[in-house]
Design a protein around this motif. Structure first.
Motif, short mmCIF file in Angstrom:
data_model
loop_
_atom_site.label_atom_id
_atom_site.label_comp_id
_atom_site.label_asym_id
_atom_site.label_seq_id
_atom_site.Cartn_x
_atom_site.Cartn_y
_atom_site.Cartn_z
N LYS A 167 0.82 -1.22 0.00
CA LYS A 167 0.00 0.00 0.00
C LYS A 167 0.86 1.26 0.00
CE LYS A 167 -4.24 -1.91 1.77
NZ LYS A 167 -5.05 -2.21 2.94
N GLN A 168 2.13 1.12 0.46
CA GLN A 168 3.00 2.31 0.51
C GLN A 168 3.76 2.56 -0.80
OE1 GLN A 168 5.33 1.58 3.98
NE2 GLN A 168 3.50 1.74 5.27
N ILE A 169 3.59 1.69 -1.77
CA ILE A 169 4.29 1.88 -3.05
C ILE A 169 3.85 3.21 -3.67
CG2 ILE A 169 4.33 1.01 -5.45
CD1 ILE A 169 4.32 -1.80 -4.36
N ASP A 170 4.82 3.95 -4.26
CA ASP A 170 4.48 5.24 -4.89
C ASP A 170 3.50 5.04 -6.05
OD1 ASP A 170 6.06 6.61 -3.19
OD2 ASP A 170 7.83 6.58 -4.51
N LYS A 171 2.45 5.85 -6.02
CA LYS A 171 1.41 5.68 -7.06
C LYS A 171 1.28 6.94 -7.89
CE LYS A 171 -1.03 2.90 -3.76
NZ LYS A 171 -0.31 3.38 -2.58
N ASN A 172 0.80 6.75 -9.10
CA ASN A 172 0.52 7.89 -9.97
C ASN A 172 -0.75 8.57 -9.45
OD1 ASN A 172 -0.25 9.60 -11.95
ND2 ASN A 172 -0.22 8.08 -13.61
N PRO A 173 -0.63 9.83 -8.97
CA PRO A 173 -1.81 10.48 -8.36
C PRO A 173 -2.93 10.73 -9.36
CG PRO A 173 0.08 11.98 -8.44
CD PRO A 173 0.56 10.66 -8.95
N GLN A 174 -2.55 10.80 -10.66
CA GLN A 174 -3.59 11.07 -11.69
C GLN A 174 -4.30 9.80 -12.18
OE1 GLN A 174 -0.77 13.53 -12.88
NE2 GLN A 174 -2.00 14.78 -11.48
N ALA A 175 -3.79 8.65 -11.81
CA ALA A 175 -4.30 7.40 -12.41
C ALA A 175 -5.76 7.13 -12.04
CB ALA A 175 -3.42 6.24 -11.95
N GLN A 176 -6.52 6.86 -13.06
CA GLN A 176 -7.91 6.40 -12.84
C GLN A 176 -8.05 5.11 -13.63
OE1 GLN A 176 -10.14 9.88 -14.12
NE2 GLN A 176 -10.66 10.23 -11.97
N PRO A 177 -7.59 4.01 -13.06
CA PRO A 177 -7.47 2.79 -13.86
C PRO A 177 -8.80 2.26 -14.39
CG PRO A 177 -7.06 2.35 -11.53
CD PRO A 177 -7.19 3.82 -11.66
N LEU A 178 -8.72 1.69 -15.57
CA LEU A 178 -9.88 0.98 -16.11
C LEU A 178 -10.07 -0.27 -15.24
CD1 LEU A 178 -8.85 0.98 -19.87
CD2 LEU A 178 -10.88 2.12 -18.95
N ILE A 179 -11.31 -0.68 -15.08
CA ILE A 179 -11.57 -1.89 -14.31
C ILE A 179 -11.97 -2.99 -15.29
CG2 ILE A 179 -12.94 -2.92 -12.43
CD1 ILE A 179 -11.42 -0.50 -11.45
N VAL A 180 -11.19 -4.05 -15.30
CA VAL A 180 -11.49 -5.16 -16.22
C VAL A 180 -11.66 -6.45 -15.43
CG1 VAL A 180 -10.52 -6.58 -18.06
CG2 VAL A 180 -10.38 -4.11 -18.23
N GLY A 181 -12.80 -7.09 -15.62
CA GLY A 181 -13.05 -8.38 -14.96
C GLY A 181 -12.38 -9.50 -15.75
N ILE A 182 -11.97 -10.53 -15.02
CA ILE A 182 -11.40 -11.70 -15.70
C ILE A 182 -12.30 -12.87 -15.37
CG2 ILE A 182 -9.44 -13.31 -15.72
CD1 ILE A 182 -8.15 -11.01 -16.57
N THR A 183 -12.83 -13.48 -16.39
CA THR A 183 -13.69 -14.64 -16.15
C THR A 183 -13.25 -15.78 -17.06
OG1 THR A 183 -15.97 -15.36 -15.92
CG2 THR A 183 -15.49 -14.00 -17.83
N GLY A 184 -13.87 -16.95 -16.90
CA GLY A 184 -13.54 -18.07 -17.78
C GLY A 184 -13.30 -19.35 -17.02
N GLU A 185 -12.55 -20.22 -17.63
CA GLU A 185 -12.35 -21.57 -17.07
C GLU A 185 -11.39 -21.54 -15.88
OE1 GLU A 185 -10.58 -25.59 -16.69
OE2 GLU A 185 -9.53 -23.80 -17.34
N PHE A 186 -11.72 -22.34 -14.91
CA PHE A 186 -11.04 -22.40 -13.61
C PHE A 186 -9.50 -22.44 -13.73
CE2 PHE A 186 -9.87 -24.39 -9.64
CZ PHE A 186 -10.83 -23.95 -8.75
N TYR A 187 -8.99 -23.44 -14.44
CA TYR A 187 -7.54 -23.66 -14.46
C TYR A 187 -6.80 -22.50 -15.13
CZ TYR A 187 -3.03 -25.84 -15.55
OH TYR A 187 -1.70 -26.10 -15.67
N VAL A 188 -7.30 -22.08 -16.29
CA VAL A 188 -6.57 -21.01 -16.99
C VAL A 188 -6.68 -19.67 -16.26
CG1 VAL A 188 -6.46 -22.04 -19.29
CG2 VAL A 188 -8.42 -20.65 -18.68
N LEU A 189 -7.71 -19.54 -15.43
CA LEU A 189 -7.79 -18.32 -14.62
C LEU A 189 -6.71 -18.31 -13.55
CD1 LEU A 189 -11.59 -17.76 -13.83
CD2 LEU A 189 -10.14 -16.39 -15.28
#
Ligand code: SF4
Length: 363
Positions: free
Chosen positions: A197-219
């Motif tokens: 949590k203390q890692i320096d972050k880009n204050p402007q970043a508004q990351p896209l949120i991407v879900g990952i779904t699919g088959e159990f093993y490859v996930l």
């Protein structure tokens, strides 16, 4: 008896702790790599899915290290997984490893007590109290690993120096593997989460949120999906994955036995498009798209090549009225990293444009 088992992400860590505490002779084959894949591909029927091929490679490598009793996840569902243990045993016999036994372990149907009974047999009838204590430490390690990974998924997207979270994550995984008691584990977990949590972050970043779904093993096996989550993190995307082994274990071994169906919400969401389980994780893949369409910017659907449940899900997804962009990535030995990266970059570009367009329309 010397036990071996296939890899799937970090699951070897809790199993190693469990078996070490019970003095079970357990060999750890190398983490899945190019050789594992090429062994698996060479000795598998061509049309089988990447989970079969990679796990076969793992089992061959464990056999080379002297394992004679191999544990292979199994299941009673509709997909081919239920036949994998016996098919892989036959292949190993054909390769000349005649004394190898592959035991199919169906976590979902055996439930908690069935699984503990298998552990009792493997541990030469160890007392229940030792089995439960060993099982508990394994579960605690599993929970710690998953909690830290969840934080890593968020930090990767916004860190100033790319790769910082990954370095800490690798150290955390090693520390969890080496921890031998609950106090140390707790300290490792909290310590690394704080550092992340203390890692320096880009204050402007508004990351896209991407879900990952699919088959159990490859996930859950980064080698099989070409480390897609890490690559998305490098592109500034925050990944949301429903499936973690700790959550799945809690559901399959504990809650399900008590009649609590945590999947009910996802299945209900899929119902207008798919009325029943089609094996593997196909039902859940459709349900996740419907359920999270408003919450995520996009969805990556990981599907092993030739996997029937995910092929069905892939074909249903474009026709749901809950509409978010979905990128299906077929995982196979033919999939190349460059090809995947090009598609990821184009997908992220599309999601950014959509976000900008939404923003502009609002003003
Ligand atoms: S769900 Fe698909 S990929 Fe997974 S084991 Fe079954 S057929 Fe293979």
């Amino acid at each position: 008896m010397r036990i071996g088992m296939p890899h799937m992400g970090n699951t070897y860590i809790p199993f190693k702790a469990l078996f070490q505490r019970l003095n079970v002779d357990f060999v750890l084959s190398p983490i899945s790599n190019r050789r594992t894949l090429s062994l698996g591909v060479r000795h598998s029927p061509e049309g089988l899915c990447i989970p079969f091929k990679l796990t076969l490679g793992n089992l061959i490598e464990a056999t080379e290290l002297g394992a004679d009793t191999l544990l292979m996840p199994s299941g009673y569902g509709i997909c081919r997984l239920g036949y994998y243990a016996m098919t892989q045993e036959q292949i190993l016999h054909d390769l000349g490893y005649n004394n190898i036994k592959v035991i199919g372990v169906g976590f979902s149907e055996h439930k908690l007590f069935g699984l503990l009974k298998i552990i009792k047999q493997l541990s030469n009838n160890a007392p229940w109290i030792r089995i439960i204590s060993a099982f508990r430490i394994g579960l605690t390690k599993l929970n710690a690993l998953d909690k830290i990974e969840r934080v890593v998924q968020k930090i990767r997207a916004v860190e100033l120096v790319k790769g910082t979270a990954n370095k800490l994550y690798a150290k955390a995984v090693k520390a969890i593997d080496e921890a031998d008691d609950y106090n140390t584990l707790k300290k490792v977990e909290t310590g690394y989460i704080n550092q992340l949590k203390q890692i320096d972050k880009n204050p402007q970043a508004q990351p896209l949120i991407v879900g990952i779904t699919g088959e159990f093993y490859v996930l859950l096996e980064p080698f099989s999906n070409l480390d897609v989550e890490n690559e998305l993190g490098k592109l500034g995307v925050e990944v949301r994955r429903r499936l973690f082994i700790s959550g799945w274990t809690k559901f399959s071994l504990f809650l399900n036995s008590l009649g609590i169906n945590e999947m009910a919400k996802i299945h209900k969401a899929a119902l207008p498009y798919l009325k029943r389980d089609i094996g593997g994780d196909g039902w859940e893949s459709v349900g996740e798209k419907v359920l999270h369409a408003k919450e995520y910017d996009g969805l990556i659907h990981l599907a092993p090549f030739t996997c029937m449940p995910e092929i069905v899900a892939q074909n249903i997804m474009p026709s749901t009225k809950e509409n978010i962009p979905v990128l299906t990535i077929l995982c196979d030995e033919q999939t190349t990293k460059t090809g995947m990266l090009t598609r990821l970059e184009a997908f992220v570009d599309l999601l950014e444009r959509k976000r900008r367009a939404r923003h502009n329309n609002r003003y």
